[in-house]
Structures are given as C-alpha cells and as structure tokens.
Design an enzyme around this catalytic site. Structure first.
Site, PDB file in Angstrom:
ATOM      1  N   LYS A 159       0.835  -1.198   0.000  1.00  0.00           N
ATOM      2  CA  LYS A 159       0.000   0.000   0.000  1.00  0.00           C
ATOM      3  C   LYS A 159       0.874   1.254   0.000  1.00  0.00           C
ATOM      4  O   LYS A 159       1.963   1.261   0.600  1.00  0.00           O
ATOM      5  CB  LYS A 159      -0.873   0.057   1.270  1.00  0.00           C
ATOM      6  N   ARG A 161     -10.447 -11.329   2.558  1.00  0.00           N
ATOM      7  CA  ARG A 161     -11.364 -12.372   2.094  1.00  0.00           C
ATOM      8  C   ARG A 161     -10.689 -13.754   2.133  1.00  0.00           C
ATOM      9  O   ARG A 161     -11.371 -14.766   2.241  1.00  0.00           O
ATOM     10  CB  ARG A 161     -11.884 -12.036   0.702  1.00  0.00           C
ATOM     11  N   ASP A 199      -3.082  -7.559  -1.480  1.00  0.00           N
ATOM     12  CA  ASP A 199      -3.771  -6.600  -0.622  1.00  0.00           C
ATOM     13  C   ASP A 199      -5.262  -6.925  -0.474  1.00  0.00           C
ATOM     14  O   ASP A 199      -5.983  -6.216   0.208  1.00  0.00           O
ATOM     15  CB  ASP A 199      -3.590  -5.175  -1.164  1.00  0.00           C
TER      16      ASP A 199
END
Length: 465
Positions: free
Chosen positions: A244, A318, A314
């Site tokens: 990120k 999930r 990233d």
C-alpha cells in the site's frame, strides 16, 4: 475505558441540578409558566432551544438553579452527547421522565460523550458532568451497549504494536473468562496441521511473535439454536508484496475492526444471557512483507477445498475469512454473520457511516434493515449480483481473490465470501469502515462501533428468544 464512561451515570442525588430538555416548539409554553426574571434571562441569553444548545439558569445568591437543553424534533440517539461538554462539572438529573427508549438513548449518549482513548497520554481527558440514571432507563441494556461500544473502540484504537494477533487473542480470552465461555486459539504451524491453509498463507510473513491465529470462542447452551459470528482480524495490513502507499497504510491498525465488532456483539449477547449457542471465529493475522510472504499469482489451498489464485496480496481479508466461513458452515448454524473492514469500494459507495449489508436471505436482510432504522443505526443493502460471479473466475484456479475490473469491488468481494458459506445457511456480511474520520458529540475521531444494536436486536428476535 468502559468503567470510566459508565461512571458518568450515577444514583439519585438530592443535590443534583435539574436538566430541562425542550424541543424548540416547546420553549414558549415552558417560558409562559416561569417568573418574569427567568423569561428575561432566557431571552437575553438568546437561547432558542436549538438542538444541542444549553442555557444555565441562575438562582439566588449566584447559585445554579438549573439548565435548559435543546432537543431536535427528530429522534437522534446522540442528542444527549451534545450537552455534557457544555455543562459545568456537577451532577444533573432530568427534570421530567422520558419514554423508556429515549431514556436508554439519553443515558447511553451521555456516557459515551465521556469516551476518550487516552491510554498513551500522560494528561488524561477532562472530567465531564454526571447524569442521574433516568428513572425509565433499562440499566442492563444501557450498560451492555456502552461496554460493547467502548470495547470495540478501544480494540480498534490500540496501535498495532500493542494489538497484534496475540493481543487480539488475549482480548478474546479475557472476554471468555468474564462470561464463562471457552476460548481456543490455533497458532502458526498449527493452522496448517488443522487445515486452515489460507489463514496461514496470509499471516506466515509476520514476525515470530505475531504469527497467525484462529480464535474460536464458544458460549451457551449446546442444545440452543446456533449463532456464529466471524470477524476479520487483520491486525495490520501493509498490503503485502502489493504494498500500500503510505496514505492508505496509515489507518491500517483498524483492519481488525471486524474482529473488534464481533467481540463487542458477543459481549452484548453474553451479558444479556440470550438463549443460543454462540460461536465466534476470528482469523487474526498481520499482512506483512518478508521472504515468506505470498506472491501475486500464487495459488492457495482453502479449508473448503477450493483453490484461490492471488490476484492481489492486498485483498487478504477475504482469504482469511474464507477459511473461517467454511468452518462456521460445517456446523450449519441457524444464523451466520460476518463483519469486516473489507473494501474501499463499499466506502466509496456509501461513505463511512453506512455499513454495506449483503445477505442471502431476504427476510433476514429486511429484519436487519428494520432494526437498523429502529436503533438509529441505518445500513444499506447491496446485491449479491449473480452475473458478476464470472468476475472472480480464475484461469488457473477455482477462484481469484481480486478481479482486474475497477468496478463492483464490494459486490465481488461478497460473492467471493459466499462461495464458502454453506447452502441454506442464513448469512449476512457487513462491510464496515469502523472509523470516525472527524469527531462528533459522543463519537470522537478514531475507532467506531457500527450496527451493534441493530444486529443484537435481530439476533434476539431471530434465534435468541
């Protein structure tokens, strides 16, 4: 933090000062029953009973005789949070009783107006005035709500240096001990041994003292209807090898907000003694960068047996949730709810205050939405749009965790999770922000609890009666 905010609510005190709450349209009638000196005073202060405003009433010899406070015409669960910072530090009591639901909200908002995350400050937050418990308030309800919200905020606000997977497991263990629940934690290589390969793959890059974990809390009558809560526990998210940018990484201590929420909700359920069999599953990891980190286009195994191609490191939330949802589904609970700070797409669509609700059961969705409106915690339902299922197909595996499309990110994430939910299990997925970007009365900047009361009311009606 919990104890401090609850200390804002006190027992009856004969020396307490009257607090008179009025809507704007009620002010003229109240003034009509007062002495000329009081009417002139209120007029000269410019008090119009606008929402959130207060007016101190002078008594003999310069004493404080009472205070007026303006309420909005519409119901606002946070209305009383406006008053405490504007009043002198003393004890107040409501001059007139309120309907039960308003009394509960008044007490909750007053208490939470004192919330401050000051663990790392040498200088603590200023004292605020106290409120005598409103006589019609349900003290048990207010207490469990205030404690749950404070717990959620505290967990999210704690920096990742002090809230890694081990500390999150300790928080769950402490909650279990408080209510006589059982808490089991599977750590590190044990995840591979017990077939939680996706959780292990996401968390294996972290330092040895921050190894991934699966937290498994159980409480209640084994013969009662089963409720399972699953919370995303990414204690810090660098993005992995798909790193990120710093602007997006700054708030990633909050990426365990889903875990904090299910612990808060569990505390409400256990405190209320709902008749159900509760299970809480929290995959707790740190998505780090090291030689052990998963790579883009790696193919991961999952507990369900499906394979997943890593389209983006990233999109790790999930991946850990899919193993937990598969395990949750193995028991065929009467209700399955997961909460996660999952996608920026949900925030782009709905903003920070409005959780996105995905649900495979129309009746359940309607119930959650109805309770959200009743509790002043609105949600918005987004569709599990089946034609978009093709967007998570992979050429080399059963699924991909991230599509190449810039569209429908919240929906495709929910569809990915649905692949791991057993058929015929009523399931709700909440994609939440878990953070206040700016301070408001009762809601300081920082970690925030969303939809807890709405979910608790739904659970109580549906499986906890």
């Amino acid at each position: 933090m919990e104890k401090r905010v609850l200390e804002q609510l006190v027992e009856a005190d004969d020396a307490a000062t009257d607090l008179i709450v009025l809507r704007k349209g009620e002010l003229p009638a109240w003034l009509g029953g007062q002495p000329d000196s009081v009417r002139r005073w209120v007029e000269q202060t410019g008090f119009k009973a606008e929402p959130g405003t207060v007016c101190l009433l002078p008594g003999e010899g310069g004493a404080l005789a009472g205070a007026l406070a303006g309420l909005p015409d519409e119901d606002d669960p946070w209305a009383f949070a406006h008053f405490a910072p504007k009043l002198p530090v003393r004890t107040f009591r409501l001059a007139a009783s309120l309907p039960a639901i308003q009394a509960d909200r008044a007490a909750t908002a007053w208490a939470l107006a004192a919330y401050a995350f000051d663990r790392y400050k040498g200088r603590k937050a200023n004292d605020l005035p106290r409120l005598v418990w409103p006589e019609t308030a349900d003290r048990a309800r207010v207490t469990r709500e205030v404690e749950a919200i404070a717990l959620v905020r505290d967990l999210i606000n704690t920096p990742a240096s002090n809230m890694g997977p081990a500390e999150l497991a300790s928080a769950a263990d402490a909650l279990a001990a408080r209510f006589g629940a059982k808490c089991r934690v599977i750590v590190g290589d044990g995840l591979e041994v017990e077939n939680y390969p996706a959780i292990f793959a996401v968390g294996r890059a972290a330092a040895q003292n921050r190894r991934p974990r699966l937290i498994d809390l159980r409480w209640g009558d084994e013969m009662a209807p089963k409720l399972t809560l699953v919370g995303k526990g990414v204690c810090f998210d660098t993005g992995g090898l798909d790193l990120k940018p710093s602007s997006n990484m700054k708030l990633m201590k909050k990426d365990m907000g889903g875990a904090a929420h299910v612990l808060g909700l569990a505390s409400m359920i256990m405190a209320a003694g709902l008749r159900l069999r509760l299970r809480v599953l929290i995959p707790a990891v740190e998505n780090s960068v090291s030689g052990e980190a998963m790579r883009p286009l790696d193919v991961l195994a999952t507990r369900k047996g499906l394979t997943v191609e890593v389209g983006n490191t990233d999109a790790e939330g999930r991946l850990i949730l899919c193993d937990a949802l598969a395990e949750a589904s193995s028991e065929k609970p009467a209700l399955l709810i997961d909460m996660a700070t999952l996608t920026g797409a949900a925030r782009s669509a709905l903003g920070t205050d409005l959780p996105a609700l995905f649900c495979n059961d129309d009746g359940l969705a309607a119930q959650i939405l109805e309770q959200g409106e009743a509790e002043g915690e609105p949600l918005w339902r987004l569709p599990l749009h089946k034609p978009y299922r093709r967007m998570i197909d992979s050429k080399v595996a059963d699924l991909t965790n991230a599509t190449d499309s810039p569209h429908a990110g919240a929906i495709t994430a929910a569809l990915f999770l649905q692949e791991f939910v057993g058929p015929q299990i009523p399931w709700a997925h909440l994609d939440i922000m878990a953070w206040n970007g700016a301070a408001r009365p009762g809601r300081p900047e920082g970690g925030e609890a969303l939809a807890l009361r709405a979910l608790f009311a739904t659970i109580a009606q549906r499986v906890g009666g």
